[in-house]
Design an enzyme around this catalytic site. Structure first.
Site, PDB file in Angstrom:
ATOM      1  N   LYS A  62       0.850  -1.191   0.000  1.00 46.30           N
ATOM      2  CA  LYS A  62       0.000   0.000   0.000  1.00 46.30           C
ATOM      3  C   LYS A  62       0.873   1.224   0.000  1.00 46.30           C
ATOM      4  O   LYS A  62       1.814   1.331   0.800  1.00 46.30           O
ATOM      5  CB  LYS A  62      -0.884   0.005   1.271  1.00 46.30           C
ATOM      6  CG  LYS A  62      -1.862   1.178   1.313  1.00 46.30           C
ATOM      7  CD  LYS A  62      -3.102   0.890   0.545  1.00 46.30           C
ATOM      8  CE  LYS A  62      -3.921   2.134   0.229  1.00 46.30           C
ATOM      9  NZ  LYS A  62      -3.457   2.865  -1.001  1.00 46.30           N
ATOM     10  N   GLN A  93       7.200   3.897   3.886  1.00 41.46           N
ATOM     11  CA  GLN A  93       5.790   3.485   3.917  1.00 41.46           C
ATOM     12  C   GLN A  93       5.599   2.203   4.743  1.00 41.46           C
ATOM     13  O   GLN A  93       4.561   2.027   5.375  1.00 41.46           O
ATOM     14  CB  GLN A  93       5.303   3.272   2.478  1.00 41.46           C
ATOM     15  CG  GLN A  93       3.800   3.337   2.306  1.00 41.46           C
ATOM     16  CD  GLN A  93       3.265   4.748   2.142  1.00 41.46           C
ATOM     17  OE1 GLN A  93       3.838   5.546   1.414  1.00 41.46           O
ATOM     18  NE2 GLN A  93       2.178   5.067   2.811  1.00 41.46           N
ATOM     19  N   LYS A  98       5.445   3.391   8.361  1.00 44.48           N
ATOM     20  CA  LYS A  98       4.274   4.256   8.519  1.00 44.48           C
ATOM     21  C   LYS A  98       3.001   3.413   8.572  1.00 44.48           C
ATOM     22  O   LYS A  98       2.161   3.575   9.451  1.00 44.48           O
ATOM     23  CB  LYS A  98       4.208   5.225   7.326  1.00 44.48           C
ATOM     24  CG  LYS A  98       3.088   6.222   7.388  1.00 44.48           C
ATOM     25  CD  LYS A  98       2.830   6.913   6.052  1.00 44.48           C
ATOM     26  CE  LYS A  98       4.056   7.561   5.450  1.00 44.48           C
ATOM     27  NZ  LYS A  98       3.712   8.469   4.324  1.00 44.48           N
ATOM     28  N   LYS A 107       5.354   1.667  -3.111  1.00 44.06           N
ATOM     29  CA  LYS A 107       5.278   3.028  -3.664  1.00 44.06           C
ATOM     30  C   LYS A 107       5.558   2.941  -5.154  1.00 44.06           C
ATOM     31  O   LYS A 107       6.204   2.005  -5.628  1.00 44.06           O
ATOM     32  CB  LYS A 107       6.332   3.920  -3.006  1.00 44.06           C
ATOM     33  CG  LYS A 107       5.992   5.386  -3.054  1.00 44.06           C
ATOM     34  CD  LYS A 107       5.111   5.778  -1.879  1.00 44.06           C
ATOM     35  CE  LYS A 107       4.650   7.211  -1.961  1.00 44.06           C
ATOM     36  NZ  LYS A 107       4.000   7.636  -0.699  1.00 44.06           N
ATOM     37  N   ASP A 117      -0.005  10.625  -4.535  1.00 44.25           N
ATOM     38  CA  ASP A 117       1.113  11.281  -3.852  1.00 44.25           C
ATOM     39  C   ASP A 117       1.316  12.579  -4.648  1.00 44.25           C
ATOM     40  O   ASP A 117       0.380  13.028  -5.340  1.00 44.25           O
ATOM     41  CB  ASP A 117       2.359  10.367  -3.838  1.00 44.25           C
ATOM     42  CG  ASP A 117       3.426  10.819  -2.831  1.00 44.25           C
ATOM     43  OD1 ASP A 117       3.323  10.477  -1.648  1.00 44.25           O
ATOM     44  OD2 ASP A 117       4.367  11.542  -3.230  1.00 44.25           O
ATOM     45  N   ASN A 138      -2.309  19.401  -1.654  1.00 36.25           N
ATOM     46  CA  ASN A 138      -3.348  18.737  -0.864  1.00 36.25           C
ATOM     47  C   ASN A 138      -3.012  18.672   0.629  1.00 36.25           C
ATOM     48  O   ASN A 138      -3.856  18.980   1.478  1.00 36.25           O
ATOM     49  CB  ASN A 138      -3.547  17.322  -1.444  1.00 36.25           C
ATOM     50  CG  ASN A 138      -4.324  16.424  -0.523  1.00 36.25           C
ATOM     51  OD1 ASN A 138      -3.752  15.716   0.288  1.00 36.25           O
ATOM     52  ND2 ASN A 138      -5.637  16.464  -0.619  1.00 36.25           N
ATOM     53  N   SER A 152      -6.865   5.802   3.697  1.00 38.91           N
ATOM     54  CA  SER A 152      -6.943   4.892   2.549  1.00 38.91           C
ATOM     55  C   SER A 152      -7.349   3.494   3.017  1.00 38.91           C
ATOM     56  O   SER A 152      -8.140   2.812   2.363  1.00 38.91           O
ATOM     57  CB  SER A 152      -5.586   4.797   1.847  1.00 38.91           C
ATOM     58  OG  SER A 152      -5.388   5.889   0.976  1.00 38.91           O
TER      59      SER A 152
HETATM   60  N1  GLU Z   1       1.150   8.990  -0.588  1.00 43.96           N
HETATM   61  C1  GLU Z   1       0.587   8.970   0.728  1.00 43.96           C
HETATM   62  C2  GLU Z   1       1.665   8.668   1.749  1.00 43.96           C
HETATM   63  O1  GLU Z   1       2.781   9.124   1.588  1.00 43.96           O
HETATM   64  C3  GLU Z   1      -0.662   8.109   0.843  1.00 43.96           C
HETATM   65  C4  GLU Z   1      -0.543   6.718   0.378  1.00 43.96           C
HETATM   66  C5  GLU Z   1      -1.867   5.958   0.354  1.00 43.96           C
HETATM   67  O2  GLU Z   1      -2.911   6.519   0.670  1.00 43.96           O
HETATM   68  O3  GLU Z   1      -1.802   4.774   0.029  1.00 43.96           O
HETATM   69  O4  GLU Z   1       1.465   8.033   2.748  1.00 43.96           O
END
Ligand code: GLU
Length: 445
Positions: free
Chosen positions: A90, A111, A114, A126, A166, A241, A377
């Protein structure tokens, strides 16, 4: 850095030459992980770090498309499927000319941790392209997205890999990507992408979530010192955003946001940024901050320079990686800064983070502070899986609970490992242990 981890770091750096942002992200995490390996020798025996730093799969592909004049262009597409210990890969897609494998891998690596911190069942990945959307017509964006998805579709899926937005990828692009996925596969598979439009499977609060979440995280940090956003003077970088919704949330909590930026410069608006005008200029008209300044009496546009020259008590870097260096950090500190929460991914350089920590500034790293976007998400995936859609209030409540939970887990983990108040240590260890345990449980894969 712990000497047992240095050898692993050296191998990772040598194996991935030239990927400097990936190196930076890896080193920053490794610096926190020494004490974990004292308590968990099984992580060393299982070579968890070596495995974690090598993506499970990396896809690089050609993206040919034609512009409105019929000229052929070729861009490079990426999807790095980094780690699926906790759930399907994800993470977002970034369309920006600076994108190359090192950027995608730093973002994918961040990610993993996170997503683990959110407590939701999502792995880390990603992707993106070096395509530059600036100045392109809607029709060109659509053709690019269709071409991009014509390769990507075979690698993704509700249970496999779930991309989102992103930098350079928002609701419009997700719409074109989803349409092409549906056309090729003949499946209305809502859970394959997040950040969808609200009338066709998207979630309320997803557009606001990253910016709101960053401010909620900052508010929780401020509370630990008996403070709040009320009366704070806030400086934000970026005007996309994340920045727009961070500004809105901070002001709803009583702060005055006096500055934000884009790639050409920054604006100072002592009365507090007019969010409706900013959103109209940047999101509806896809214009520049000069357009904001021209329509907002009392505001000033500064060409070039650094938004971090503006005095503030709270800084929210919401633009891009390495946008805030050690000198900017020192300037902010000498101007009376008390807290920083990162809305962008890795916006502070390692020397900036050291400056903040040595000065005793509250510092919320991106992998914790900006997790609200990906967490929402995951809430969108939940709604899609149950063919349901939740109210704004309910979804915002879930987001708030998740952000408070991340804050508290980071704080508790930092305490547990003898680094009270150090959210970098808390986020790195908290995210890592969860992924490492899952990797060991699932065997050598
Ligand atoms: N690009 C966002 C991040 O850096 C969201 C990624 C997502 O919603 O999957 O976490």
């Amino acid at each position: 850095m712990d000497s047992r981890l240095e050898a692993v770091r050296d191998t990772v750096l040598a194996r991935n030459p030239g990927e400097k942002e990936f190196h930076q992200a890896v080193i920053e995490v490794f610096e926190s992980l020494g004490p974990v390996h004292d308590r968990h020798p099984e992580f060393l025996e299982g070579a968890v770090l070596e495995r974690l730093c090598e993506p499970e799969r990396q896809i690089i592909f050609r993206v040919p498309w034609t512009d409105d004049a019929g000229r052929v262009h070729v861009n490079r597409g990426f999807r790095v499927e980094f780690n699926s210990a906790l759930g399907p890969y994800k993470g977002g897609l970034r369309f920006h000319p600076s994108v190359y494998l090192g950027i995608v891998k730093f973002l994918g690596f961040e990610q993993i941790f996170k997503n683990a911190l959110t407590g939701m069942p999502i792995g880390g990945g990603k992707g993106g392209s070096d395509f530059d959307p600036r100045g392109r017509s809607d029709a060109e964006i659509m053709r690019f997205c269709q071409s991009f998805m014509t390769e990507l579709y075979r690698h993704i899926g509700e249970y496999t890999d779930v991309p989102a937005g992103d930098i350079g990828v928002g609701g419009r692009e997700i719409g074109y990507l989803f349409g092409q996925y549906k056309r090729i596969t003949n499946r209305y598979e809502s859970g394959v992408l997040t950040g969808k439009g609200i009338s066709w499977g998207g979630s309320l609060v997803r557009p606001e979530a990253t910016g709101y979440g960053t401010v909620i995280f900052a508010q929780e940090m401020l509370k630990t010192r008996g403070q709040s956003f009320d009366g704070q003077r806030v400086v934000v970088s970026g005007s996309g955003n994340v920045a727009i919704h961070a500004i809105a949330k901070a002001q709803s909590l009583g702060a005055t946001v006096v500055a934000c930026s884009d790639s050409a410069g920054y604006i100072v608006d002592e009365a507090g940024i007019d969010v409706a005008l900013l959103s109209q200029v940047k999101e509806v008209e896809r214009g520049r901050l000069t357009d904001y300044a021209a329509r907002r009496p009392g505001s000033n546009h500064v060409v070039g320079g650094s938004v971090w020259d503006v005095t503030g008590t709270v800084a929210l870097p919401c633009a891009t990686q390495n946008e805030l260096d050690g000198d900017a950090a020192a300037k902010l500190v000498s101007n009376g800064l008390i807290a920083v929460a990162e809305g962008a991914n890795m916006p502070s350089t390692r020397s900036a983070v050291s400056v903040f920590q040595e000065a005793g500034i509250l510092f919320g790293p991106g992998k914790a502070a900006n997790a609200g976007g990906v967490a929402t998400s995951a809430l969108e995936m939940q709604q899609n899986a149950s063919r349901d859609s939740w109210s704004f209030e309910h979804t915002e409540q879930r987001l708030t609970e998740i952000m408070v939970g991340i804050h508290d887990r980071c704080a508790a983990t930092a305490d547990e490992y003898g680094a009270p108040g150090n959210y970098v240590v808390g986020a790195n260890i908290g995210g890592f242990v969860k992924v490492a345990d899952a990797m060991l449980a699932q065997g050598l894969i």
